[in-house]
Scaffold this active site. Structure first.
Site, PDB file in Angstrom:
ATOM      1  N   SER A   1       0.733  -1.150   0.047  1.00  0.00           N
ATOM      2  CA  SER A   1      -0.117  -0.056  -0.003  1.00  0.00           C
ATOM      3  C   SER A   1       0.892   1.038   0.006  1.00  0.00           C
ATOM      4  O   SER A   1       0.516   2.402  -0.726  1.00  0.00           O
ATOM      5  CB  SER A   1      -0.893   0.063   1.223  1.00  0.00           C
ATOM      6  N   SER A   2       1.938   1.259   0.769  1.00  0.00           N
ATOM      7  CA  SER A   2       2.904   2.118   0.857  1.00  0.00           C
ATOM      8  C   SER A   2       3.481   2.547  -0.245  1.00  0.00           C
ATOM      9  O   SER A   2       3.993   3.699  -0.604  1.00  0.00           O
ATOM     10  CB  SER A   2       3.674   2.192   2.172  1.00  0.00           C
TER      11      SER A   2
ATOM     12  N   TYR B   1      -1.515 -11.392   2.835  1.00  0.00           N
ATOM     13  CA  TYR B   1      -1.499  -9.739   3.390  1.00  0.00           C
ATOM     14  C   TYR B   1      -3.016  -9.369   3.866  1.00  0.00           C
ATOM     15  O   TYR B   1      -3.946  -9.376   2.940  1.00  0.00           O
ATOM     16  CB  TYR B   1      -1.113  -8.940   2.243  1.00  0.00           C
TER      17      TYR B   1
ATOM     18  N   LYS C   1       0.984 -11.062   7.202  1.00  0.00           N
ATOM     19  CA  LYS C   1       1.062  -9.557   7.339  1.00  0.00           C
ATOM     20  C   LYS C   1      -0.374  -9.091   7.802  1.00  0.00           C
ATOM     21  O   LYS C   1      -1.123  -9.134   7.148  1.00  0.00           O
ATOM     22  CB  LYS C   1       1.621  -8.865   6.269  1.00  0.00           C
TER      23      LYS C   1
ATOM     24  N   THR D   1      -2.590  -6.594   9.320  1.00  0.00           N
ATOM     25  CA  THR D   1      -2.774  -5.106   9.589  1.00  0.00           C
ATOM     26  C   THR D   1      -4.216  -5.082  10.112  1.00  0.00           C
ATOM     27  O   THR D   1      -5.015  -4.725   9.440  1.00  0.00           O
ATOM     28  CB  THR D   1      -2.492  -4.438   8.273  1.00  0.00           C
TER      29      THR D   1
ATOM     30  N   GLY E   1       1.085  -5.079  11.164  1.00  0.00           N
ATOM     31  CA  GLY E   1       1.110  -4.034  10.079  1.00  0.00           C
ATOM     32  C   GLY E   1       0.746  -2.604  10.814  1.00  0.00           C
ATOM     33  O   GLY E   1       0.846  -1.640   9.831  1.00  0.00           O
TER      34      GLY E   1
ATOM     35  N   ASP F   1       1.983   0.324  12.896  1.00  0.00           N
ATOM     36  CA  ASP F   1       3.150   0.862  13.575  1.00  0.00           C
ATOM     37  C   ASP F   1       2.867   1.460  14.886  1.00  0.00           C
ATOM     38  O   ASP F   1       3.711   1.351  15.678  1.00  0.00           O
ATOM     39  CB  ASP F   1       3.967   1.986  12.655  1.00  0.00           C
ATOM     40  N   GLU F   2       1.695   1.827  14.874  1.00  0.00           N
ATOM     41  CA  GLU F   2       1.392   2.645  16.194  1.00  0.00           C
ATOM     42  C   GLU F   2       0.849   1.742  17.104  1.00  0.00           C
ATOM     43  O   GLU F   2       0.769   2.098  18.364  1.00  0.00           O
ATOM     44  CB  GLU F   2       0.052   3.725  15.822  1.00  0.00           C
TER      45      GLU F   2
ATOM     46  N   ILE G   1       5.721  -4.856   9.662  1.00  0.00           N
ATOM     47  CA  ILE G   1       5.979  -4.173   8.168  1.00  0.00           C
ATOM     48  C   ILE G   1       5.249  -2.959   8.076  1.00  0.00           C
ATOM     49  O   ILE G   1       4.091  -2.820   8.560  1.00  0.00           O
ATOM     50  CB  ILE G   1       5.418  -5.192   7.098  1.00  0.00           C
TER      51      ILE G   1
ATOM     52  N   SER H   1       4.987   1.369   7.155  1.00  0.00           N
ATOM     53  CA  SER H   1       5.413   2.717   6.371  1.00  0.00           C
ATOM     54  C   SER H   1       6.300   3.713   7.044  1.00  0.00           C
ATOM     55  O   SER H   1       7.394   4.224   6.439  1.00  0.00           O
ATOM     56  CB  SER H   1       4.076   3.499   5.810  1.00  0.00           C
TER      57      SER H   1
END
Ligand code: HMN
Length: 292
Positions: free
Chosen positions: A47-48, A136, A164, A166, A188, A190-191, A205, A207
């Site tokens: 996506s990123s 994914y 993965k 998310t 997926g 990051d926060e 993984i 961005s």
């Protein structure tokens, strides 16, 4: 097979105003990821990478260029999932021939497909090469939800090495971890890296690791060592950055951060908007305050 655990940047791709890949800029983004962000690998054409805005030739161009620049310095995962199954197979073969360490494919989206159709999609891709596959799973963008039993069916194929993941469903993530101890999970969001690490994921993984890799590596390490309070201190900092980035526009702002650091990260591909230059001072402050 290589040990694929660890932290991966979902690689940002610099585009020019016409939507063409800026290869020299991409080289700089890659070098920054390896030498400054200190990531373990790159997740290419996710996506990123604005993958779902690209044509087949551009996807191939990126896979090839990234492999040429990286060589064997870090691990490479190729996201080849596509609504066009023929394209997904073609890209799977292409990335495998280039030497990518694993494939990954987003669940097919937009049309409400049955689980059997989704299974057929994965089997077709998996059977096309001898490479491994990472599912994914990103339901908030695809609208596709997969239950634990359905994951079990997909994971029966030993070439499917993991997911993965998310999603912020930590109950399902915990159930997944317990039920499939030998499969790999990359988180997926990051926060929520601390929470994911505590739940037992094998890597992540994301961005924001393009710009905040070292701090994120530290969060992951500390959380894995059980030093949760210390990990959280750093997660608070990371989330200050993420909050601001989301406010100003995710990929545009990550690219702008790289630009402040002297990297030609280009712009986003239309119809995504470009970064608002009136906000540049806010990005400069972010880079300075958080030592990005
Ligand atoms: C990818 O496919 O490029 C990424 O791996 C996706 C990744 O999960 C990111 N999600 C999206 O961009 C939708 C996150 O890193 C996300 O950008 C970050 O957690 C901020 O919300």
């Amino acid at each position: 097979m290589k040990d694929l655990k660890g932290l991966y940047s979902a690689l940002l791709i610099p585009f020019d105003e016409n939507g063409e890949v800026k290869e020299e800029g991409l080289r700089q983004v890659i070098e920054h990821n390896i030498n400054v962000s200190k990531i373990d690998g790159l997740y290419v054409n996710g996506s990123s990478g604005e993958n779902f805005l690209l044509n087949t030739a551009q996807k191939k161009q990126i896979f090839k260029f990234v492999k040429e620049v990286v060589g064997d310095r870090v691990k490479l995962i190729a996201q080849i999932g596509s609504l066009d199954l023929n394209e997904a197979v073609e890209l799977a073969k292409y990335a495998t021939e280039l030497g990518y360490d694993s494939l990954s494919a987003v669940t097919p989206f937009y049309y409400p497909l049955s689980f059997n159709e989704i299974k057929h999609y994965y089997k077709t891709i998996i059977d096309a090469t001898d490479n491994s596959m990472i599912l994914y799973y990103i339901p908030f963008l695809t609208g596709v939800k997969i239950s634990l039993d359905q994951f079990a069916e997909l994971l029966e194929d030993e070439k499917v090495i993991g997911v993965k993941y998310t999603a912020a469903d930590f109950y399902q993530l915990e159930r997944f971890r317990k039920r499939f101890p030998n499969k790999l999970i990359w988180s997926g969001f990051d926060e929520m890296l601390v929470q994911a690490a505590i739940t037992g994921v094998d890597g992540a993984i994301g961005s924001t690791y393009n710009v905040n890799g070292q701090r994120s590596q530290e969060i992951f390490r500390l959380a894995k060592e059980g030093k949760v309070a210390e990990a959280y201190e750093l997660q608070h900092e990371a989330n200050d950055v993420i909050e601001k980035v989301l406010e100003l526009g995710l990929y545009q702002t990550l690219k702008e951060i790289l630009k402040v650091k002297g990297i030609d990260a280009g712009t986003c591909k239309k119809p995504m908007k470009s970064f608002d230059p009136a906000k540049l001072a806010e990005v400069e402050k972010l880079v300075k305050d958080y030592n990005l």
